[in-house]
Scaffold this active site. Structure first.
Site, short mmCIF file in Angstrom:
data_model
loop_
_atom_site.label_atom_id
_atom_site.label_comp_id
_atom_site.label_asym_id
_atom_site.label_seq_id
_atom_site.Cartn_x
_atom_site.Cartn_y
_atom_site.Cartn_z
N ASP A 1 0.84 -1.19 0.00
CA ASP A 1 0.00 0.00 0.00
C ASP A 1 0.88 1.25 0.00
O ASP A 1 1.84 1.37 0.77
CB ASP A 1 -0.89 -0.02 1.25
CG ASP A 1 -1.85 1.14 1.30
OD1 ASP A 1 -2.86 1.11 0.58
OD2 ASP A 1 -1.59 2.08 2.08
N GLU B 1 1.69 -0.45 -5.13
CA GLU B 1 0.78 0.65 -5.44
C GLU B 1 1.69 1.88 -5.57
O GLU B 1 2.07 2.48 -4.56
CB GLU B 1 -0.24 0.85 -4.33
CG GLU B 1 -1.25 1.95 -4.62
CD GLU B 1 -2.20 2.20 -3.47
OE1 GLU B 1 -3.35 2.60 -3.73
OE2 GLU B 1 -1.80 2.03 -2.30
#
Length: 513
Positions: free
Chosen positions: A98, A134
């Protein structure tokens, strides 16, 4: 659980969040790191020029109030130990990081040679697992799509935005769509990576579901308790004339068709497709695009046929058929980049882009801002990628049409030969369709269908060959392993009707969406 999934042939990718903690900003609770070493674990605003005094203000690029300092030895060791534990003890196959950009910094600057990336690249355990980034954070300078080093692969938000814009009619031609369909070579080819480095997606756990993407123009996050301020406003969605759920059958039919278009486009694009659970059957969050705090029916997946807002099982069938085509045909999942030229002397081009009139696209066509229809011919005769022993691989060829115009569109197969001739497979001369004595006139399809014709022609149709074979428990025709005799497929996806010629040799209508 992981071992059970492995026995079923399913790999496990763990979503990990190392960029921030629940302690949030300076006024947040003291739960863990703040009580151990607040200055070491969390990044601070750099001191002003000429002032060496420590500034206790948190420097945050996560949007959650704090950013973990991966330059700190203890913070770095904690992350690496955690990752190794999940691999060696829990046997996961990889990780999705993330807001990876927040972890790739030296000071406040992006650094592809930062301590975390170097340590993971040298680690004998971590360097052999799947690593997915990401590749952005909340800062303007943290956008790293196309810049992560090997062996990292990336969430490709440019694919997401391009496909959403194309199918909602907000596009300036088809050139960007073609780039994304072919694997985003503009992002990954220049440094020697493959199309597999692009993780293509239309939706993710954050944002609208596919059903909400075609049902809402605006987010509806009132239940989250933040006065609808949370969640992104850049949804690139279209409600097709009515905000939210409706009993207007025409609107619902168009939405379902558009949802199927989005899912089939994702499944048939070069790269790695990522589907959000429930999108294949029309899961809705009622327009909530930030449902992380909703542990209830809003965020749960209802697997029943009539639960929640009602399942879109026609979208499910199209998605399943498209994924089966991708699995069975290496033509639709190639590692080598397309070059727009034959793979062997005298063979067809590995990829050719077609204007709806049947000719190949020209420079003027690529710059035509009003063009909403494009055909993509992908040859499997032979594939550019060799087999495991260096042998030549043969597979089916595919002609895919994508039509997002506001009116029905007639498309034509090319007059020039794009593929090798064979019995019943003429791609050199279009013929008008034959009418079946009991079929009557051709009808527009109400939803996409996947069908194989001997010549890969395109026309309207309702029930697909793939669907019929699945009902009979057989594999679809033409789904042979590379290296065997293979046929041609035609696939047409459109918000509105896509019609074209059928061949005299074809066994019925082609694939129409």
């Amino acid at each position: 659980m992981v071992k059970s999934l492995h026995r079923a042939g399913i790999e496990v990718i763990l979503d990990v969040v190392y960029n921030h903690t629940a302690e949030a900003g300076p006024q947040g609770p003291t739960l863990c790191f703040r009580g151990f070493d607040d200055r070491g674990f969390y990044r601070r605003v750099p001191p002003a020029a000429g002032n060496g005094d420590f500034d206790d203000t948190y420097w945050d690029v996560t949007g959650c109030g704090n950013t973990v300092n991966t330059e700190d030895p203890q913070a770095l060791r904690l992350i690496l130990d955690s990752l190794r534990y999940w691999v060696t003890e829990m046997h996961v196959d990889g990780f999705r990081f993330d807001l990876m950009s927040a972890l790739t910094r030296s000071g406040t600057e992006i650094d592809m040679s930062c301590k975390l990336l170097v340590a993971m690249g040298q680690d004998p355990v971590l360097r052999h697992v799947k690593l997915i980034a990401e590749p952005w954070d909340t800062s303007m300078g943290g956008y790293l799509v196309g810049r992560m080093p090997p062996p990292w692969v990336e969430w490709n938000d440019q694919y997401r935005d391009t496909v959403r814009d194309f199918w909602r009619g907000h596009t300036t031609g088809v050139h960007s769509l073609a780039t994304r369909l072919a694997g985003s070579s503009d992002l990954y080819a220049d440094d020697g990576r493959s199309a597999y480095n692009s993780v293509n997606f239309v939706t993710a756990h954050d944002g609208f579901t596919v059903r909400d993407l075609v049902s809402y123009d605006h987010k509806h996050n009132e239940a989250n308790g933040e006065d609808n301020r949370d969640g992104t406003d850049d949804n690139r969605s279209w409600n097709h004339g009515v905000e939210g759920e409706t009993d207007d059958h025409a609107v619902v039919a168009l939405r379902r068709r558009q949802a199927a278009n989005l899912m089939a486009t994702l499944c048939l694009s070069n790269g790695v497709p990522m589907l959000t659970a429930g999108d294949e059957r029309g899961r809705s969050q009622g327009g909530n695009n930030n449902a992380y705090c909703q542990d209830n029916e809003t965020s749960w997946v209802d697997w029943s046929a009539d639960g929640g807002f009602g399942a879109w099982l026609d979208v499910y069938e199209v998605t399943k058929a498209a994924l089966r085509l991708r699995r069975d045909h290496q033509t639709l999942r190639q590692r080598h980049w397309f070059e727009g030229r034959p793979t062997i002397v005298g063979g067809p081009k590995d990829v050719a882009w077609l204007h709806p009139t049947g000719r190949e696209m020209t420079d003027d066509d690529w710059h035509d801002a009003g063009l909403r229809t494009v055909g993509m011919f992908v040859s499997g005769k032979p594939l550019r990628e060799p087999g495991p022993r260096g042998e030549q691989l043969l597979d089916s060829s595919f002609l895919m049409w994508f039509h997002a115009g506001p009116e029905p569109c007639a498309v034509f197969l090319p007059r020039e030969r794009l593929g090798p001739r064979g019995p019943g497979r003429r791609l050199d001369r279009p013929r008008p369709p034959r009418r079946h004595p009991h079929r009557g006139r051709r009808r527009a399809a109400h939803r996409p269908a996947l069908r194989r014709g001997a010549a890969g022609g395109v026309a309207g149709g309702h029930t697909s060959t793939v669907e019929k074979n699945e009902q009979r428990g057989r594999s679809p025709r033409g789904s042979r392993r590379p290296g065997t005799s293979c046929g041609s497929w035609a696939i047409a996806l459109g918000a509105y009707d896509v019609r074209g010629w059928r061949w005299a040799e074809a066994q019925g209508p082609g694939l129409c969406g």
